[in-house]
Design an enzyme around this catalytic site. Structure first.
Site, PDB file in Angstrom:
ATOM      1  CG  HIS A 197      -4.617  -4.875   2.132  1.00 46.28           C
ATOM      2  ND1 HIS A 197      -4.980  -3.589   1.837  1.00 46.28           N
ATOM      3  CD2 HIS A 197      -5.351  -5.241   3.227  1.00 46.28           C
ATOM      4  CE1 HIS A 197      -5.885  -3.185   2.730  1.00 46.28           C
ATOM      5  NE2 HIS A 197      -6.115  -4.159   3.583  1.00 46.28           N
TER       6      HIS A 197
ATOM      7  CB  CYS B  67      -6.302  -2.161   6.281  1.00 47.24           C
ATOM      8  SG  CYS B  67      -6.512  -3.862   6.887  1.00 47.24           S
TER       9      CYS B  67
ATOM     10  CD  GLU C 143      -2.881  -1.214   0.043  1.00 44.82           C
ATOM     11  OE1 GLU C 143      -2.959  -0.207  -0.691  1.00 44.82           O
ATOM     12  OE2 GLU C 143      -3.553  -2.249  -0.139  1.00 44.82           O
TER      13      GLU C 143
HETATM   14  N1  PCA Z   1      -8.437  -6.210   6.780  1.00 45.04           N
HETATM   15  C1  PCA Z   1      -9.346  -5.118   6.934  1.00 45.04           C
HETATM   16  C2  PCA Z   1      -9.270  -4.736   8.370  1.00 45.04           C
HETATM   17  C3  PCA Z   1      -8.606  -5.873   9.065  1.00 45.04           C
HETATM   18  C4  PCA Z   1      -8.025  -6.674   7.985  1.00 45.04           C
HETATM   19  O1  PCA Z   1      -7.274  -7.656   8.135  1.00 45.04           O
HETATM   20  C5  PCA Z   1      -9.073  -3.988   5.947  1.00 45.04           C
HETATM   21  O2  PCA Z   1      -8.586  -4.253   4.837  1.00 45.04           O
HETATM   22  O3  PCA Z   1      -9.336  -2.827   6.264  1.00 45.04           O
END
Ligand code: PCA
Length: 202
Positions: free
Chosen positions: A165, A141, A78
């Site tokens: 992610h 996140c 990200e």
């Molecule tokens: N993914 C979510 C929140 C917690 C997680 O593991 C997200 O992408 O915001």
């Protein structure tokens, strides 16, 4: 020390591969850094509050947040955190934020400060499908990345901060029987190890 965070399960998910990786890598050494693995709650207030407490208690050289993003086909590095909470589903406290700021009066966005190109090159060389993503969503996140970058920025620290992610694990897709992309859990752990190796060397 490198702080590595995962998240607890949320929504319809019974597990979260980011939690398992944070636990598995807790205490592991990368270069001169030891990893401290922590699992954060999927909670509109508590996730950021725990990060603030952790930054008070320890002074990590770098922070790598990891979370799950259903539907992604590759490891997503990200690039940016937006100052917005706009939850498609409620958090684990049953709270659904709509059009709220992560930090009222904070800047519209922060960029992650990990060397994303170097990380991407290392993952690609290792045969791990990965890319640089320009949206971390508007759920926990994104909010956690924003909160940490804001804390580090306000404290005048040089701590490097980033977010990765993960796709659904192959086991999650198998169990749910859904038509969604997945990645094998050991490959995702190897990917995070590669990220940590690059971060530790930077
Ligand atoms: N993914 C979510 C929140 C917690 C997680 O593991 C997200 O992408 O915001």
């Amino acid at each position: 020390m490198i702080l590595l965070t995962g998240f607890e399960p949320f929504g319809t998910h019974k597990v979260n591969p980011s939690e398992e990786i944070a636990r598995a890598l807790d205490g592991r050494r990368f270069g001169e850094h030891v990893v401290r693995g922590v699992v954060l709650p999927v909670h509109h207030r508590e996730a950021a509050a725990q990060m603030a407490a952790l930054l008070q208690a320890i002074d990590p050289a770098a922070i790598l947040h990891v979370g799950l993003a259903e539907g992604r086909a590759r490891i997503a590095l990200e690039r940016v955190a937006l100052n917005v909470m706009d939850y498609a589903i409620a958090d684990n406290a049953g709270y659904r934020a709509l059009d709220e700021a992560c930090v009222a009066g904070g800047p519209p966005a922060y960029f992650a400060t990990l060397p994303l190109r170097d990380v991407l090159a290392a993952l690609t060389a290792d045969g791990v499908p990965a890319y640089i993503s320009s949206t971390a969503g508007t759920y926990l996140c994104n909010q956690t990345l924003y909160a940490t970058l804001h804390l580090v920025s306000c404290a005048g620290r040089t701590t490097r901060v980033g977010f990765v992610h993960l796709p659904l694990s192959a086991g999650m897709v198998a169990a749910a029987g859904v038509e969604l992309p997945s990645m094998d859990a050991p490959l995702m752990q190897r990917a995070i190890e590669t990220v940590l190796r690059v971060v530790a060397a930077t």
